[in-house]
Design a protein around this motif. Structure first.
Motif, PDB file in Angstrom:
ATOM      1  N   LEU A 119      -5.215  -0.177 -11.450  1.00 16.33           N
ATOM      2  CA  LEU A 119      -5.948   0.270 -10.259  1.00 16.33           C
ATOM      3  C   LEU A 119      -7.146   1.138 -10.602  1.00 16.33           C
ATOM      4  O   LEU A 119      -7.735   1.759  -9.714  1.00 16.33           O
ATOM      5  N   ASP A 120      -7.529   1.170 -11.853  1.00 15.49           N
ATOM      6  CA  ASP A 120      -8.633   2.013 -12.291  1.00 15.49           C
ATOM      7  C   ASP A 120      -9.904   1.663 -11.518  1.00 15.49           C
ATOM      8  O   ASP A 120     -10.374   0.523 -11.544  1.00 15.49           O
ATOM      9  N   GLY A 121     -10.433   2.649 -10.801  1.00  9.45           N
ATOM     10  CA  GLY A 121     -11.668   2.446 -10.057  1.00  9.45           C
ATOM     11  C   GLY A 121     -11.513   1.682  -8.761  1.00  9.45           C
ATOM     12  O   GLY A 121     -12.511   1.315  -8.139  1.00  9.45           O
ATOM     13  N   ARG A 122     -10.284   1.482  -8.292  1.00  8.21           N
ATOM     14  CA  ARG A 122     -10.069   0.662  -7.108  1.00  8.21           C
ATOM     15  C   ARG A 122      -9.567   1.509  -5.935  1.00  8.21           C
ATOM     16  O   ARG A 122      -8.989   2.580  -6.109  1.00  8.21           O
ATOM     17  N   THR A 123      -9.792   0.973  -4.740  1.00 10.41           N
ATOM     18  CA  THR A 123      -9.217   1.542  -3.527  1.00 10.41           C
ATOM     19  C   THR A 123      -7.933   0.795  -3.236  1.00 10.41           C
ATOM     20  O   THR A 123      -7.955  -0.406  -2.969  1.00 10.41           O
ATOM     21  N   ALA A 124      -6.807   1.498  -3.314  1.00  7.90           N
ATOM     22  CA  ALA A 124      -5.500   0.883  -3.117  1.00  7.90           C
ATOM     23  C   ALA A 124      -5.074   1.005  -1.662  1.00  7.90           C
ATOM     24  O   ALA A 124      -4.921   2.120  -1.150  1.00  7.90           O
ATOM     25  N   LEU A 125      -4.914  -0.141  -1.000  1.00  8.65           N
ATOM     26  CA  LEU A 125      -4.363  -0.163   0.349  1.00  8.65           C
ATOM     27  C   LEU A 125      -2.865  -0.383   0.204  1.00  8.65           C
ATOM     28  O   LEU A 125      -2.407  -1.506  -0.015  1.00  8.65           O
ATOM     29  N   VAL A 126      -2.092   0.676   0.266  1.00 13.67           N
ATOM     30  CA  VAL A 126      -0.639   0.608   0.083  1.00 13.67           C
ATOM     31  C   VAL A 126      -0.006   0.317   1.441  1.00 13.67           C
ATOM     32  O   VAL A 126      -0.137   1.110   2.375  1.00 13.67           O
ATOM     33  N   ILE A 127       0.686  -0.825   1.525  1.00  7.66           N
ATOM     34  CA  ILE A 127       1.096  -1.352   2.830  1.00  7.66           C
ATOM     35  C   ILE A 127       2.608  -1.578   2.873  1.00  7.66           C
ATOM     36  O   ILE A 127       3.182  -2.184   1.970  1.00  7.66           O
ATOM     37  N   ASP A 128       3.231  -1.086   3.949  1.00 13.44           N
ATOM     38  CA  ASP A 128       4.649  -1.343   4.186  1.00 13.44           C
ATOM     39  C   ASP A 128       4.812  -1.795   5.634  1.00 13.44           C
ATOM     40  O   ASP A 128       3.860  -1.756   6.420  1.00 13.44           O
ATOM     41  N   ASP A 129       6.046  -2.221   6.000  1.00  6.68           N
ATOM     42  CA  ASP A 129       6.262  -2.680   7.370  1.00  6.68           C
ATOM     43  C   ASP A 129       6.613  -1.541   8.320  1.00  6.68           C
ATOM     44  O   ASP A 129       6.684  -1.728   9.530  1.00  6.68           O
ATOM     45  N   GLY A 130       6.836  -0.342   7.773  1.00  2.07           N
ATOM     46  CA  GLY A 130       7.126   0.804   8.624  1.00  2.07           C
ATOM     47  C   GLY A 130       7.348   2.046   7.783  1.00  2.07           C
ATOM     48  O   GLY A 130       7.542   1.972   6.579  1.00  2.07           O
ATOM     49  N   LEU A 131       7.318   3.182   8.463  1.00  4.64           N
ATOM     50  CA  LEU A 131       7.405   4.469   7.767  1.00  4.64           C
ATOM     51  C   LEU A 131       8.433   5.329   8.498  1.00  4.64           C
ATOM     52  O   LEU A 131       8.193   5.762   9.622  1.00  4.64           O
ATOM     53  N   ALA A 132       9.588   5.544   7.862  1.00  3.25           N
ATOM     54  CA  ALA A 132      10.633   6.356   8.478  1.00  3.25           C
ATOM     55  C   ALA A 132      10.569   7.786   7.945  1.00  3.25           C
ATOM     56  O   ALA A 132       9.972   8.657   8.569  1.00  3.25           O
ATOM     57  N   THR A 133      11.138   8.047   6.768  1.00  2.00           N
ATOM     58  CA  THR A 133      11.072   9.399   6.196  1.00  2.00           C
ATOM     59  C   THR A 133       9.781   9.631   5.423  1.00  2.00           C
ATOM     60  O   THR A 133       9.384  10.770   5.198  1.00  2.00           O
ATOM     61  N   GLY A 134       9.135   8.555   4.972  1.00  2.00           N
ATOM     62  CA  GLY A 134       7.916   8.684   4.181  1.00  2.00           C
ATOM     63  C   GLY A 134       8.158   8.803   2.692  1.00  2.00           C
ATOM     64  O   GLY A 134       7.204   8.868   1.911  1.00  2.00           O
ATOM     65  N   ALA A 135       9.428   8.816   2.251  1.00  2.00           N
ATOM     66  CA  ALA A 135       9.729   8.986   0.826  1.00  2.00           C
ATOM     67  C   ALA A 135       9.198   7.820  -0.006  1.00  2.00           C
ATOM     68  O   ALA A 135       8.597   8.016  -1.061  1.00  2.00           O
ATOM     69  N   THR A 136       9.425   6.603   0.469  1.00  2.00           N
ATOM     70  CA  THR A 136       8.970   5.433  -0.284  1.00  2.00           C
ATOM     71  C   THR A 136       7.448   5.402  -0.368  1.00  2.00           C
ATOM     72  O   THR A 136       6.876   5.158  -1.429  1.00  2.00           O
ATOM     73  N   ALA A 137       6.789   5.648   0.758  1.00  2.00           N
ATOM     74  CA  ALA A 137       5.324   5.659   0.764  1.00  2.00           C
ATOM     75  C   ALA A 137       4.785   6.774  -0.120  1.00  2.00           C
ATOM     76  O   ALA A 137       3.776   6.590  -0.816  1.00  2.00           O
ATOM     77  N   GLY A 138       5.452   7.928  -0.135  1.00  2.00           N
ATOM     78  CA  GLY A 138       5.020   9.023  -0.997  1.00  2.00           C
ATOM     79  C   GLY A 138       5.117   8.665  -2.462  1.00  2.00           C
ATOM     80  O   GLY A 138       4.219   8.976  -3.252  1.00  2.00           O
ATOM     81  N   ALA A 139       6.197   7.983  -2.842  1.00  2.00           N
ATOM     82  CA  ALA A 139       6.335   7.533  -4.226  1.00  2.00           C
ATOM     83  C   ALA A 139       5.282   6.478  -4.558  1.00  2.00           C
ATOM     84  O   ALA A 139       4.695   6.483  -5.645  1.00  2.00           O
ATOM     85  N   ALA A 140       5.021   5.584  -3.616  1.00  2.00           N
ATOM     86  CA  ALA A 140       4.007   4.544  -3.838  1.00  2.00           C
ATOM     87  C   ALA A 140       2.627   5.165  -4.034  1.00  2.00           C
ATOM     88  O   ALA A 140       1.846   4.719  -4.889  1.00  2.00           O
ATOM     89  N   GLU A 141       2.327   6.186  -3.251  1.00  2.00           N
ATOM     90  CA  GLU A 141       1.046   6.881  -3.414  1.00  2.00           C
ATOM     91  C   GLU A 141       0.951   7.507  -4.805  1.00  2.00           C
ATOM     92  O   GLU A 141      -0.076   7.415  -5.484  1.00  2.00           O
ATOM     93  N   ALA A 142       2.041   8.143  -5.246  1.00  2.00           N
ATOM     94  CA  ALA A 142       2.054   8.775  -6.569  1.00  2.00           C
ATOM     95  C   ALA A 142       1.863   7.738  -7.673  1.00  2.00           C
ATOM     96  O   ALA A 142       1.151   7.977  -8.653  1.00  2.00           O
ATOM     97  N   VAL A 143       2.490   6.563  -7.518  1.00  2.00           N
ATOM     98  CA  VAL A 143       2.334   5.485  -8.504  1.00  2.00           C
ATOM     99  C   VAL A 143       0.882   5.033  -8.548  1.00  2.00           C
ATOM    100  O   VAL A 143       0.288   4.880  -9.618  1.00  2.00           O
ATOM    101  N   ALA A 144       0.292   4.820  -7.366  1.00  2.00           N
ATOM    102  CA  ALA A 144      -1.099   4.351  -7.317  1.00  2.00           C
ATOM    103  C   ALA A 144      -2.035   5.358  -7.976  1.00  2.00           C
ATOM    104  O   ALA A 144      -2.966   4.980  -8.709  1.00  2.00           O
ATOM    105  N   ARG A 145      -1.810   6.640  -7.756  1.00  2.00           N
ATOM    106  CA  ARG A 145      -2.670   7.651  -8.380  1.00  2.00           C
ATOM    107  C   ARG A 145      -2.443   7.700  -9.884  1.00  2.00           C
ATOM    108  O   ARG A 145      -3.388   7.908 -10.656  1.00  2.00           O
ATOM    109  N   SER A 146      -1.199   7.498 -10.328  1.00  2.00           N
ATOM    110  CA  SER A 146      -0.929   7.499 -11.767  1.00  2.00           C
ATOM    111  C   SER A 146      -1.597   6.315 -12.459  1.00  2.00           C
ATOM    112  O   SER A 146      -1.840   6.345 -13.664  1.00  2.00           O
ATOM    113  N   LEU A 147      -1.912   5.268 -11.678  1.00  2.00           N
ATOM    114  CA  LEU A 147      -2.605   4.089 -12.217  1.00  2.00           C
ATOM    115  C   LEU A 147      -4.116   4.192 -12.002  1.00  2.00           C
ATOM    116  O   LEU A 147      -4.828   3.198 -12.093  1.00  2.00           O
TER     117      LEU A 147
END
Length: 206
Positions: A119-147
Motif C-alpha cells: 500500500l506504499d503511496g496509496r489511498t486504502a479504502l478499507v471496506i466492511d459490510d458493517g461496524l459493530a464494536t469497531g475492533a476489526t476495522a481498527g485492526a484493519a486500519e493499523a494493518v493498512a498504516r503498517s503497509l
C-alpha cells in the motif's frame, strides 16, 4: 432503513466515494469475508483495483459476535479494554491462539497466487459490510498504516454511532451513511445477509 444485500450497500458506498473514481493511487480492500462483496461493487463502480485484507475478530467466548479485539497480519493486535477486562487471561489467550491460527490459514488461502499487499503511496479504502464494536476495522486500519498507506478511509454501509465516532479520531475519513445509536447487529440492516464461503470470496477476487 437498510439494504437489500451487500451489493446494494456497495453501490451506495461507491456514490459516496465518487471522488476516488479512476484514481491510480486508490485501492478497495474488502475485509474477509462479508466486506469483500461490498468492496467488489465499490471497485467495479469506481474502476479501481480490488484486494482483500484478512483481519480476525476476537470474540467473547460466550458471545462470539461481541468483539473484545481483533488481530491482523504482521502481528497487529487491537484490544478493547472495556470488554476485555471481563475475561480471564486464559480465556483471552485461548481466543488469540484460535483466531491467529485462522488468520494465518486465510492469509495463505486468499493470497495464493497474489503478490504481498503493498500500500506504499496509496489511498486504502478499507471496506466492511458493517461496524459493530469497531475492533476489526481498527485492526484493519493499523494493518493498512503498517503497509505504508498514504491515507486510510474506512467505508461501511452501516455502523454503531459510538464506534463510528471513535474511529473518526484515528482514520483519515470514515464513510458511513447509516450511523445508528440503537445498533444491535449488522444483520438487522440487510434483508439478505447470508454467510459467505471461502469459495465466494475467491470468485469475487478472481
Amino acid at each position: 432503513m437498510g439494504y437489500r444485500n451487500r451489493e446494494e450497500a456497495g453501490a451506495v458506498l461507491a456514490g459516496l466515494l465518487a471522488a476516488h473514481a479512476g484514481r491510480e493511487d486508490a485501492i478497495a480492500l474488502g475485509l474477509v469475508r462479508g466486506g469483500v462483496p461490498v468492496a467488489a461493487e465499490v471497485a467495479r463502480r469506481l474502476r479501481i483495483p480490488l484486494d482483500v485484507l484478512v483481519v480476525r475478530k476476537l470474540g467473547v467466548p460466550w458471545a462470539r459476535e461481541v468483539a473484545f479485539g481483533a488481530v491482523g497480519p504482521g502481528g497487529v493486535r487491537v484490544i478493547n479494554d472495556d470488554i476485555a477486562r471481563h475475561l480471564g487471561d486464559d480465556e483471552i489467550a485461548a481466543v488469540l491462539r484460535r483466531e491467529s491460527a485462522e488468520l494465518r490459514r486465510r492469509e495463505r488461502h486468499f493470497r495464493r497466487g497474489r503478490p504481498p499487499l503493498n500500500l506504499d503511496g496509496r489511498t486504502a479504502l478499507v471496506i466492511d459490510d458493517g461496524l459493530a464494536t469497531g475492533a476489526t476495522a481498527g485492526a484493519a486500519e493499523a494493518v493498512a498504516r503498517s503497509l505504508a498507506a498514504t491515507a486510510v478511509i474506512l467505508a461501511v454501509p452501516v455502523g454503531a454511532a459510538e464506534a463510528v465516532a471513535r474511529l473518526r479520531r484515528s482514520a483519515d475519513e470514515v464513510v458511513c451513511p447509516l450511523a445508528e445509536s440503537d445498533f444491535g447487529a449488522v444483520s438487522r440492516f440487510y434483508r439478505d445477509f447470508h454467510q459467505l464461503t471461502d469459495a465466494d470470496v475467491t470468485a469475487l477476487l478472481a
